[in-house]
Scaffold this motif. Sequence first.
Motif, PDB file in Angstrom:
ATOM      1  N   ILE A  27      -7.392   7.389   9.440  1.00 34.88           N
ATOM      2  CA  ILE A  27      -8.428   6.913  10.352  1.00 34.88           C
ATOM      3  C   ILE A  27      -8.804   5.472  10.025  1.00 34.88           C
ATOM      4  O   ILE A  27      -8.684   5.029   8.890  1.00 34.88           O
ATOM      5  N   SER A  33     -10.714  -3.006  12.194  1.00 36.51           N
ATOM      6  CA  SER A  33      -9.431  -2.821  12.886  1.00 36.51           C
ATOM      7  C   SER A  33      -9.380  -1.532  13.680  1.00 36.51           C
ATOM      8  O   SER A  33     -10.104  -0.590  13.400  1.00 36.51           O
ATOM      9  N   LEU A  42      -6.584 -10.137   2.912  1.00 37.15           N
ATOM     10  CA  LEU A  42      -7.235 -11.382   2.488  1.00 37.15           C
ATOM     11  C   LEU A  42      -6.300 -12.221   1.630  1.00 37.15           C
ATOM     12  O   LEU A  42      -6.416 -13.438   1.574  1.00 37.15           O
ATOM     13  N   GLY A 230      -8.807  -4.626  -8.333  1.00 35.06           N
ATOM     14  CA  GLY A 230      -8.776  -3.480  -9.231  1.00 35.06           C
ATOM     15  C   GLY A 230     -10.081  -2.720  -9.167  1.00 35.06           C
ATOM     16  O   GLY A 230     -10.943  -3.009  -8.325  1.00 35.06           O
ATOM     17  N   CYS A 238      -7.201   8.594  -5.869  1.00 35.95           N
ATOM     18  CA  CYS A 238      -7.102   7.208  -5.410  1.00 35.95           C
ATOM     19  C   CYS A 238      -5.933   6.446  -6.035  1.00 35.95           C
ATOM     20  O   CYS A 238      -5.796   6.366  -7.252  1.00 35.95           O
TER      21      CYS A 238
HETATM   22  C1  B12 Z   1     -11.474  -5.683   0.422  1.00 36.77           C
HETATM   23  C2  B12 Z   1     -10.762  -4.394   0.730  1.00 36.77           C
HETATM   24  C3  B12 Z   1     -10.682  -4.021   2.087  1.00 36.77           C
HETATM   25  C4  B12 Z   1     -11.213  -4.861   3.243  1.00 36.77           C
HETATM   26  C5  B12 Z   1     -10.036  -5.715   3.732  1.00 36.77           C
HETATM   27  C6  B12 Z   1     -10.233  -7.118   3.839  1.00 36.77           C
HETATM   28  C7  B12 Z   1      -8.846  -7.737   4.035  1.00 36.77           C
HETATM   29  N1  B12 Z   1      -8.592  -8.242   5.222  1.00 36.77           N
HETATM   30  O1  B12 Z   1      -8.014  -7.752   3.135  1.00 36.77           O
HETATM   31  C8  B12 Z   1     -11.526  -3.757   4.294  1.00 36.77           C
HETATM   32  C9  B12 Z   1     -12.891  -3.161   3.984  1.00 36.77           C
HETATM   33  C10 B12 Z   1     -11.507  -4.227   5.751  1.00 36.77           C
HETATM   34  C11 B12 Z   1     -10.425  -2.775   3.928  1.00 36.77           C
HETATM   35  C12 B12 Z   1      -9.793  -1.975   4.851  1.00 36.77           C
HETATM   36  C13 B12 Z   1      -8.823  -1.045   4.514  1.00 36.77           C
HETATM   37  N2  B12 Z   1      -8.467  -0.698   3.250  1.00 36.77           N
HETATM   38 CO1  B12 Z   1      -9.012  -1.692   1.636  1.00 36.77          CO
HETATM   39  N3  B12 Z   1      -9.523  -2.515  -0.029  1.00 36.77           N
HETATM   40  C14 B12 Z   1     -10.195  -3.605  -0.301  1.00 36.77           C
HETATM   41  C15 B12 Z   1     -10.329  -3.777  -1.829  1.00 36.77           C
HETATM   42  C16 B12 Z   1     -11.749  -3.299  -2.230  1.00 36.77           C
HETATM   43  C17 B12 Z   1     -10.136  -5.195  -2.382  1.00 36.77           C
HETATM   44  C18 B12 Z   1      -8.863  -5.898  -1.901  1.00 36.77           C
HETATM   45  C19 B12 Z   1      -8.990  -7.398  -2.086  1.00 36.77           C
HETATM   46  O2  B12 Z   1      -9.876  -8.049  -1.594  1.00 36.77           O
HETATM   47  N4  B12 Z   1      -8.096  -7.991  -2.833  1.00 36.77           N
HETATM   48  C20 B12 Z   1      -8.080  -9.427  -3.085  1.00 36.77           C
HETATM   49  C21 B12 Z   1      -7.156 -10.142  -2.102  1.00 36.77           C
HETATM   50  C22 B12 Z   1      -7.292 -11.647  -2.232  1.00 36.77           C
HETATM   51  O3  B12 Z   1      -5.830  -9.792  -2.435  1.00 36.77           O
HETATM   52  P1  B12 Z   1      -4.893  -8.898  -1.509  1.00 36.77           P
HETATM   53  O4  B12 Z   1      -5.377  -8.925  -0.122  1.00 36.77           O
HETATM   54  O5  B12 Z   1      -4.720  -7.606  -2.178  1.00 36.77           O
HETATM   55  O6  B12 Z   1      -3.503  -9.718  -1.562  1.00 36.77           O
HETATM   56  C23 B12 Z   1      -2.743  -9.852  -2.755  1.00 36.77           C
HETATM   57  C24 B12 Z   1      -1.693  -8.753  -3.011  1.00 36.77           C
HETATM   58  O7  B12 Z   1      -1.969  -7.524  -2.402  1.00 36.77           O
HETATM   59  C25 B12 Z   1      -0.379  -9.332  -2.572  1.00 36.77           C
HETATM   60  N5  B12 Z   1       0.034  -9.306  -1.172  1.00 36.77           N
HETATM   61  C26 B12 Z   1      -0.575  -8.771  -0.091  1.00 36.77           C
HETATM   62  N6  B12 Z   1       0.170  -8.969   1.003  1.00 36.77           N
HETATM   63  C27 B12 Z   1       1.271  -9.663   0.631  1.00 36.77           C
HETATM   64  C28 B12 Z   1       2.367 -10.146   1.370  1.00 36.77           C
HETATM   65  C29 B12 Z   1       3.377 -10.862   0.690  1.00 36.77           C
HETATM   66  C30 B12 Z   1       4.542 -11.395   1.452  1.00 36.77           C
HETATM   67  C31 B12 Z   1       3.274 -11.094  -0.717  1.00 36.77           C
HETATM   68  C32 B12 Z   1       4.338 -11.834  -1.449  1.00 36.77           C
HETATM   69  C33 B12 Z   1       2.188 -10.585  -1.438  1.00 36.77           C
HETATM   70  C34 B12 Z   1       1.194  -9.890  -0.768  1.00 36.77           C
HETATM   71  O8  B12 Z   1      -0.565 -10.681  -2.949  1.00 36.77           O
HETATM   72  C35 B12 Z   1      -1.888 -11.098  -2.569  1.00 36.77           C
HETATM   73  C36 B12 Z   1      -2.309 -12.239  -3.412  1.00 36.77           C
HETATM   74  O9  B12 Z   1      -2.112 -11.980  -4.784  1.00 36.77           O
HETATM   75  C37 B12 Z   1      -9.192  -2.808  -2.337  1.00 36.77           C
HETATM   76  C38 B12 Z   1      -9.505  -2.111  -3.689  1.00 36.77           C
HETATM   77  C39 B12 Z   1      -9.449  -3.071  -4.862  1.00 36.77           C
HETATM   78  N7  B12 Z   1     -10.521  -3.141  -5.623  1.00 36.77           N
HETATM   79  O10 B12 Z   1      -8.438  -3.756  -5.091  1.00 36.77           O
HETATM   80  C40 B12 Z   1      -9.083  -1.796  -1.172  1.00 36.77           C
HETATM   81  C41 B12 Z   1      -7.740  -1.154  -0.847  1.00 36.77           C
HETATM   82  C42 B12 Z   1      -6.668  -2.232  -0.946  1.00 36.77           C
HETATM   83  N8  B12 Z   1      -7.874  -0.715   0.557  1.00 36.77           N
HETATM   84  C43 B12 Z   1      -7.273   0.406   0.832  1.00 36.77           C
HETATM   85  C44 B12 Z   1      -7.204   1.048   2.111  1.00 36.77           C
HETATM   86  C45 B12 Z   1      -6.546   2.412   2.157  1.00 36.77           C
HETATM   87  C46 B12 Z   1      -7.710   0.435   3.272  1.00 36.77           C
HETATM   88  C47 B12 Z   1      -7.605   0.962   4.738  1.00 36.77           C
HETATM   89  C48 B12 Z   1      -6.184   1.405   5.152  1.00 36.77           C
HETATM   90  C49 B12 Z   1      -8.632   2.109   4.888  1.00 36.77           C
HETATM   91  C50 B12 Z   1      -8.651   2.792   6.252  1.00 36.77           C
HETATM   92  N9  B12 Z   1      -8.034   3.955   6.375  1.00 36.77           N
HETATM   93  O11 B12 Z   1      -9.214   2.268   7.160  1.00 36.77           O
HETATM   94  C51 B12 Z   1      -8.089  -0.267   5.556  1.00 36.77           C
HETATM   95  C52 B12 Z   1      -6.940  -1.129   6.192  1.00 36.77           C
HETATM   96  C53 B12 Z   1      -7.471  -2.290   7.006  1.00 36.77           C
HETATM   97  C54 B12 Z   1      -6.523  -2.883   8.028  1.00 36.77           C
HETATM   98  N10 B12 Z   1      -5.419  -3.472   7.685  1.00 36.77           N
HETATM   99  O12 B12 Z   1      -6.784  -2.882   9.207  1.00 36.77           O
HETATM  100  C55 B12 Z   1      -6.600   0.952  -0.407  1.00 36.77           C
HETATM  101  C56 B12 Z   1      -5.066   0.707  -0.345  1.00 36.77           C
HETATM  102  C57 B12 Z   1      -4.239   1.931  -0.644  1.00 36.77           C
HETATM  103  C58 B12 Z   1      -2.921   1.811   0.074  1.00 36.77           C
HETATM  104  N11 B12 Z   1      -1.870   1.475  -0.655  1.00 36.77           N
HETATM  105  O13 B12 Z   1      -2.829   1.991   1.263  1.00 36.77           O
HETATM  106  C59 B12 Z   1      -7.374   0.185  -1.560  1.00 36.77           C
HETATM  107  C60 B12 Z   1      -6.573  -0.009  -2.856  1.00 36.77           C
HETATM  108  C61 B12 Z   1      -8.665   0.970  -1.841  1.00 36.77           C
HETATM  109  C62 B12 Z   1      -8.396   2.391  -2.177  1.00 36.77           C
HETATM  110  N12 B12 Z   1      -8.097   2.679  -3.413  1.00 36.77           N
HETATM  111  O14 B12 Z   1      -8.444   3.235  -1.324  1.00 36.77           O
HETATM  112  N13 B12 Z   1     -10.118  -2.873   2.590  1.00 36.77           N
END
Ligand code: B12
Length: 279
Positions: A27, A33, A42, A230, A238
Amino acid sequence: MSAIDLLLLHPPSVYDFRHKTIMYGPISDLIPSSPVFEMYPLGFLTMTDYLESRGLKVRIVNLALRMMNDPEFDVARFLARLKPRAIGIDLHWLPHAHGSVEIAKIAKECHPQVPVIFGGLSATYFHREIIELPQIDYVFRGDAVEPELFSLLTRISSGKSLATVPNLTWKSAGEVRINPPGPLPVTADYADLNPERIMKMVLRYRDLQSVLPFNGWWQNPITAVFTVKGCAHECATCGGSHQANELINVRHAPTFRSPQNLVKIISWCILIAHIRFLI
Ligand code: B12
């Protein structure tokens, strides 16, 4: 058309949701989204800021949103017109399992010589399976890979060995190589969420639609500034728990942004919101 060192593509959850009857899985009621999960990570912003502040040009294209907003939007035709040096696709959230690999297929068909890079949390879990797919050349493991990505892009363009790029899963002469992880940054401040980069990107490529984060954002321009990578908790189900992070990200404790860095990012966001109201 300006150069693109890295084209970052965000896929829809299911490709092509416009032509298929879908039994939606996870969901999305609590997030902005729709079930297409059109919001990109992000990390697209932090990767953009890190790479562009070191001289590379990045373009973000939210394909999921473009496809949602225009039933006629043709992904292959759009991609074929661009000239990227590398293509990055997120498989961060598991709902994108189908869309990401299908978009990679199309990207590879349009640009057979251009490397396709995957990254994100789910890609980290499934890097061994993903690297077997012919349309994917590199997978980054971990959620703090901006420096490693910079290293990969510069090494690809100069033909240097990739054996020392940390966190990289790749193929060499038909064999899968899994490079060891590098050290994690002690603070999340090393890569900013700089929205100014997005404004510049809009002007550079004359394309506003492709960078919008989700359907309806223009009417309701919310944003959030996240403080942590993290987690400190151990919730049993989780995949992002403390133990899961220890296992897949080699992270022993959450990594935080400093208060000073948060204030800077919030000020940028307020400024950008005001500019939006002027347009
Ligand atoms: C903030 C957050 C959100 C925000 C998202 C904001 C955003 N646009 O990113 C909100 C609240 C909207 C959200 C939504 C969801 N989230 Co969220 N979220 C988080 C949270 C708390 C922090 C992530 C974060 O800010 N990271 C910092 C940013 C800067 O880094 P990043 O985006 O991860 O990107 C880095 C890497 O992932 C990687 N990366 C990512 N993409 C790519 C692409 C390439 C090419 C490369 C090389 C690297 C790369 O490199 C990036 C830079 O180092 C994490 C838990 C945690 N504490 O880590 C959960 C988490 C990531 N979310 C999760 C989930 C499940 C979701 C949802 C699917 C929930 C749902 N059913 O609705 C939705 C999806 C949203 C969508 N796509 O429409 C799970 C992921 C599990 C999984 N593997 O699927 C986590 C781990 C939480 C959990 N344990 O349940 N989320």
